[in-house]
Write a protein that holds these residues in place. Structure first.
Motif, PDB file in Angstrom:
ATOM      1  N   TYR A  81       0.830  -1.213   0.000  1.00 26.44           N
ATOM      2  CA  TYR A  81       0.000   0.000   0.000  1.00 26.44           C
ATOM      3  C   TYR A  81       0.856   1.251   0.000  1.00 26.44           C
ATOM      4  O   TYR A  81       0.607   2.203  -0.724  1.00 26.44           O
ATOM      5  N   GLY A  82       1.868   1.211   0.834  1.00 24.47           N
ATOM      6  CA  GLY A  82       2.706   2.395   0.972  1.00 24.47           C
ATOM      7  C   GLY A  82       3.319   2.801  -0.364  1.00 24.47           C
ATOM      8  O   GLY A  82       3.263   3.955  -0.776  1.00 24.47           O
ATOM      9  N   LEU A  85       0.803   4.212  -2.752  1.00 24.85           N
ATOM     10  CA  LEU A  85       0.494   5.606  -2.425  1.00 24.85           C
ATOM     11  C   LEU A  85       1.582   6.544  -2.917  1.00 24.85           C
ATOM     12  O   LEU A  85       1.319   7.577  -3.530  1.00 24.85           O
ATOM     13  N   GLN A  89       1.462   9.605  -5.606  1.00 19.99           N
ATOM     14  CA  GLN A  89       1.880  10.970  -5.344  1.00 19.99           C
ATOM     15  C   GLN A  89       2.886  11.457  -6.377  1.00 19.99           C
ATOM     16  O   GLN A  89       2.774  12.556  -6.915  1.00 19.99           O
ATOM     17  N   ARG A  92       1.740  12.131  -9.865  1.00 21.41           N
ATOM     18  CA  ARG A  92       0.602  13.048  -9.867  1.00 21.41           C
ATOM     19  C   ARG A  92       0.599  13.983 -11.082  1.00 21.41           C
ATOM     20  O   ARG A  92      -0.413  14.132 -11.768  1.00 21.41           O
ATOM     21  N   ASP A 152      -7.446 -23.308  11.303  1.00 18.42           N
ATOM     22  CA  ASP A 152      -8.101 -24.084  10.243  1.00 18.42           C
ATOM     23  C   ASP A 152      -8.210 -23.283   8.948  1.00 18.42           C
ATOM     24  O   ASP A 152      -8.072 -23.819   7.860  1.00 18.42           O
TER      25      ASP A 152
ATOM     26  N   LYS B 202     -13.886 -24.195  20.249  1.00 15.61           N
ATOM     27  CA  LYS B 202     -13.121 -23.030  19.860  1.00 15.61           C
ATOM     28  C   LYS B 202     -13.701 -22.399  18.601  1.00 15.61           C
ATOM     29  O   LYS B 202     -13.848 -21.196  18.501  1.00 15.61           O
ATOM     30  N   LYS B 203     -14.013 -23.279  17.654  1.00 13.18           N
ATOM     31  CA  LYS B 203     -14.565 -22.795  16.405  1.00 13.18           C
ATOM     32  C   LYS B 203     -15.833 -21.995  16.645  1.00 13.18           C
ATOM     33  O   LYS B 203     -16.000 -20.899  16.139  1.00 13.18           O
ATOM     34  N   ARG B 206     -15.152 -18.756  18.381  1.00 12.71           N
ATOM     35  CA  ARG B 206     -14.557 -17.774  17.490  1.00 12.71           C
ATOM     36  C   ARG B 206     -15.625 -17.137  16.601  1.00 12.71           C
ATOM     37  O   ARG B 206     -15.620 -15.946  16.346  1.00 12.71           O
ATOM     38  N   ARG B 228       2.230   3.077   8.210  1.00 16.78           N
ATOM     39  CA  ARG B 228       3.035   3.012   6.988  1.00 16.78           C
ATOM     40  C   ARG B 228       2.248   3.411   5.748  1.00 16.78           C
ATOM     41  O   ARG B 228       2.811   3.582   4.690  1.00 16.78           O
ATOM     42  N   ASN B 229       0.955   3.540   5.893  1.00 17.98           N
ATOM     43  CA  ASN B 229       0.173   3.998   4.750  1.00 17.98           C
ATOM     44  C   ASN B 229      -0.089   5.494   4.834  1.00 17.98           C
ATOM     45  O   ASN B 229      -1.007   6.003   4.208  1.00 17.98           O
ATOM     46  N   PHE B 234      -6.511   2.369   5.563  1.00 20.60           N
ATOM     47  CA  PHE B 234      -6.799   1.219   4.722  1.00 20.60           C
ATOM     48  C   PHE B 234      -7.270   0.050   5.560  1.00 20.60           C
ATOM     49  O   PHE B 234      -8.189  -0.661   5.213  1.00 20.60           O
ATOM     50  N   LEU B 235      -6.538  -0.166   6.645  1.00 20.62           N
ATOM     51  CA  LEU B 235      -6.856  -1.299   7.493  1.00 20.62           C
ATOM     52  C   LEU B 235      -7.549  -0.787   8.739  1.00 20.62           C
ATOM     53  O   LEU B 235      -7.048   0.131   9.385  1.00 20.62           O
ATOM     54  N   PHE B 456       8.073  12.205   6.331  1.00 21.80           N
ATOM     55  CA  PHE B 456       7.405  11.491   5.246  1.00 21.80           C
ATOM     56  C   PHE B 456       5.892  11.642   5.345  1.00 21.80           C
ATOM     57  O   PHE B 456       5.220  11.906   4.373  1.00 21.80           O
ATOM     58  N   HIS B 463      -0.898  16.604   1.178  1.00 18.47           N
ATOM     59  CA  HIS B 463      -1.562  16.389  -0.096  1.00 18.47           C
ATOM     60  C   HIS B 463      -2.981  15.903   0.060  1.00 18.47           C
ATOM     61  O   HIS B 463      -3.850  16.226  -0.717  1.00 18.47           O
ATOM     62  N   TRP B 464      -3.128  15.096   1.032  1.00 18.37           N
ATOM     63  CA  TRP B 464      -4.465  14.530   1.224  1.00 18.37           C
ATOM     64  C   TRP B 464      -5.373  15.565   1.835  1.00 18.37           C
ATOM     65  O   TRP B 464      -6.481  15.406   2.081  1.00 18.37           O
TER      66      TRP B 464
END
Lengths: 301, 464
Positions: A81-82, A85, A89, A92, A152, B202-203, B206, B228-229, B234-235, B456, B463-464
């Motif tokens: 992802y990084g 991105l 940028q 752009r 599983d 357990k199943k 869960r 890091r994004n 995202f997550l 960074f 920008h965002w």
């Protein structure tokens, strides 16, 4: 390698003494291109087999250590992802140029969509062990270690990979293995592996070796240990395994002990020697006493 | 060869091994590739492809020995020999006069005849088989054995645990001395059974956990996770309640009439304890004793010895449920917390003492769930001094258990109940244990000011 005997001998050259079952399993796995599922008590050389194979066959070893909660992002592939991105940028201005020629919004969207595949290409794909071994230039050994620690769901995830040697990525489609790896799965039996996975594999159960094989293993690894001492050691450890210990000494303990004895230049076992080096063979406090008792009984006179 | 293998596979299936058609194909393939020089290597080839479970290996060996030894002429034929013989048949003219034994020794399938088609081979093998059917002592045995297998249809994974535990559960003859210690094997089997039970549970658990708490976003975790994004979420990290271990209080009657069931109950608890839940265990006869500590610290056999020698509660008395309940109320009622599930194991034969069922009524208010297990048949419940109906009125459920399997099933069921129950209870309970408790929110803003974010990220976030 054309026969089981060949397999056996080349494993021996790598320092791994295999019995008939192991050699046959490896031979079949190579010929039938099927994964091997190895079960057995800890320390009998399940992982060792994979390592030795990669060494003697000159296949690179790709190792995947399983743990509870491992998922496809850790085992198969992931998107960066990084990086995606960052590229967005940096590109752009380029994109602006592209889009500036667009006449209306619809056109712009279409133009952008035509470039979409760029961002879900293999440039941004992080190859995790399974995919890496599938796509490697050379045929590799894929070691999936301690599969019983995973869940599983993860097992189910592996089914496709192991039966067809392919990985389906929704954005890219199906990636087929360039070179089908020699897949080796190990399990300590802490959890039952599902039948579906078992069916896709050759099943190999490695138990503690018999006396002669264990002596041969010791001698192959530590030639300086004389035959007599090796027999004495192995005999003693086999008795120790029957003691109902919490952690019975396995082959890896035998080898550790052999190393210790060869460093100490010992050529005969006595109760004192055992007492001094007992920490190498048994790893629980409750076991220490039992082993020492056995030593005085067995080696006392 | 295919015929032989499929016959062999069907023998294996009769003995309860589950072999899929795919695996039989593998076996045929392996035999074609591998070296069939001697009996052992054939055994290895078949075992590697057909057996997928270590427990099934002895069964496989047995079947293999029977199957490939029972060929008519008593020479102990195996697949390799049989194939060689069939080749001998094809090339009979060419090799006429040669001693078949000798040929068997020094030739293998590959170097005899490259022109031999598989179809020829199959026919010859089929001929061979007809011979076999007409005979013979040992063969008949296997056939019979096979049919027995069909009747019982054992599943390989159940095969082991079923035996000893169930038999040991039966009450002993009155004249026999009570022999209660468990063998290592029984303990292992119990652990095995419990493990499987835990896995099933357990199943479920869960799944329940996954269903709950969906959609609540944990803001800080989400930001941390997406560092890091460039802090673009995202997550997602979702909020999750920390689960309290379910609590269980168990009463075991150890008087002679139910002692066997009690022992297994104790063994079950011993294995379960600390893995899944908090258990407080009590044993009683005419008096009551808590054995929670002992369960954790002493090996099960020593503990059973102690119980049986009457060190903990006097075994010569007759059980007195009323008195025991009264004592429980006095001594333990106050530190009973967290709405435990309460299990009684006993026949409720009160020996005509005072019943004191009002204690149960009070206990019911403190307990989340009450379950009474009795080893007696339902028919006997109203006879004699049994007052199970009186007590049972306060319980959510009264069950009879006769075997370990039943016991396992009931305990499993109970767990589901507790966990599901827990969901509802958490809704209305005042004190809820949340993940949030871990975090200290007071310095959240100051923390943010002190830290300068890495360069960074500022780039990107601008920008965002």
């Amino acid at each position: 390698m054309t026969t089981q005997q060949d397999v056996k001998e080349s494993l021996k050259r790598g320092g791994y003494i295999a019995d008939e079952a192991i050699a046959t399993a490896v031979f079949l796995a190579l010929r039938m291109q099927k994964p091997i599922l190895i079960e057995g008590p800890p320390g009998v050389g399940k992982t060792g087999l994979a390592k030795t194979l990669s060494q003697v066959l000159d296949f690179p070893l790709v190792r995947l250590q399983c743990y509870e909660g491992i998922d496809e992002g850790k085992a198969l592939y992931d998107w960066e992802y990084g990086k995606q991105l960052l590229y967005t940028q940096m590109l752009r201005t380029q994109l602006d140029n592209q889009l500036s020629t667009a006449t209306d919004l619809r056109d712009a969207v279409e133009k952008l969509a035509s470039e979409e595949s760029l961002f879900f290409s293999e440039n941004f794909l992080v190859q995790r062990p399974v995919l890496r071994s599938f796509l490697s230039e050379k045929r590799s050994v894929l070691l999936i270690d301690e599969i019983d620690r995973s869940d599983d769901e993860f097992e189910a995830l592996l089914l496709e990979c192991l039966s067809d040697f392919q990985v389906s990525i929704p954005e890219l489609g199906v990636l087929e293995a360039i070179n089908k790896p020699l897949a080796i799965l190990t399990s300590n039996g802490t959890r039952m592996i599902s039948d579906a996975l078992r069916r896709r594999c050759l099943y190999l159960y490695i138990n503690y070796p018999d006396v002669e094989r264990e002596v041969a293993i010791v001698r192959a690894r530590f030639p300086e240990i004389c035959d007599e001492l090796a027999h004495q050691m192995v005999g003693f450890l086999r008795k120790a395994r029957d003691l109902n210990l919490r952690k019975p000494p396995s082959v890896s303990e035998t080898l550790d002990w052999a190393e210790v004895l060869s460093i100490l230049h010992i050529d005969k076992l006595t109760p004192e020697v055992v007492a001094n080096t007992v920490g190498v063979i048994s790893k629980h406090q409750a076991d220490l006493e039992k082993v020492e008792e056995l030593a005085t009984e067995e080696l006392g006179q | 060869m295919e015929r032989i293998i499929s016959r062999f596979v069907s023998e294996l299936r009769k003995e309860g091994l589950r072999v899929s058609p795919g695996e039989s194909l593998d076996a045929v393939c392996a035999l074609a590739l591998g070296n069939m020089a001697n009996r052992e290597s054939v055994r290895e080839l078949l075992r590697l492809t057909l057996v997928k479970n270590v427990n099934d290996i002895p069964v496989f060996d047995e079947v293999f020995n029977h199957f490939f030894n029972s060929y008519p002429d008593g020479r102990g034929l195996n697949v390799a020999n049989l194939l060689d013989e069939s080749i001998f048949g094809v090339d009979g003219e060419q090799m006429l006069g040669t001693n078949p034994e000798m040929i068997n020794e020094n030739m293998t399938l590959a170097n005899v005849d490259a022109g031999l088609r598989p179809e020829d081979l199959k026919d010859l093998v089929a001929l061979k088989e007809i011979d076999m059917d007409q005979l013979d002592g040992s063969e008949l045995d296997i056939q019979l054995k096979g049919y027995r297998g069909v009747m019982e249809a054992p599943r390989p994974s159940n095969r082991m645990p079923q035996g000893p535990i169930t038999t040991a559960f039966k009450p002993p003859l009155m004249s026999q001395k009570r022999d209660i210690t468990f063998s290592q094997r029984e303990i292992e089997e119990m652990e095995d059974a419990v493990n499987r039970m835990l896995l099933r549970l357990k199943k479920d658990i869960r799944r329940i956990k996954n269903m709950e708490n969906r959609g609540k976003i944990h803001v800080i975790r989400t930001i941390q996770k997406n560092y890091r994004n460039g802090m673009v979420p995202f997550l997602l990290a979702l909020r999750r309640k920390r689960k309290q271990k379910p609590r269980l209080v168990v009463f075991c009657d150890v008087s002679f009439s139910v002692s066997h069931a009690a022992h297994f109950m104790l063994l079950l608890l011993h294995t379960l304890h600390n893995r899944m839940m908090d258990v407080r265990s009590f044993i009683f006869n005419a008096e009551l004793a808590e054995i929670t500590e002992m369960l954790t610290n002493t090996p099960i056999n020593n503990m059973l010895d102690a119980i049986d020698s009457g060190d903990i509660v006097n075994l010569d008395d007759n059980s007195n449920y009323g008195k025991v309940f009264l004592k429980f109320k006095d001594k333990y009622f106050d530190n009973l917390r967290g709405k435990p599930a309460v299990i009684f194991l006993g026949d409720a034969r009160n020996n005509f003492n005072k019943a004191n069922e009002w204690v149960l009524e009070q206990l019911r208010e403190k307990a989340g769930y009450m379950l009474w297990l009795t080893p007696e048949d339902r028919d006997l419940w109203k006879r004699g001094d049994c007052i199970i109906e009186k007590y049972g009125a306060y319980c959510d459920r009264v069950e009879e258990v006769k075997s370990v399997d039943e016991l396992n099933l009931i305990v499993e069921d109970l767990f589901r109940n507790i966990y599901l129950e827990d969901e509802h209870r958490a809704m209305r309970s005042i004190k809820r244990v949340d993940d949030e408790d871990e975090y200290d929110y007071r310095d959240y803003y100051t923390r943010g000011k002190e830290q300068t974010p890495p360069r960074f990220d500022t780039e990107i976030s601008r920008h965002w």
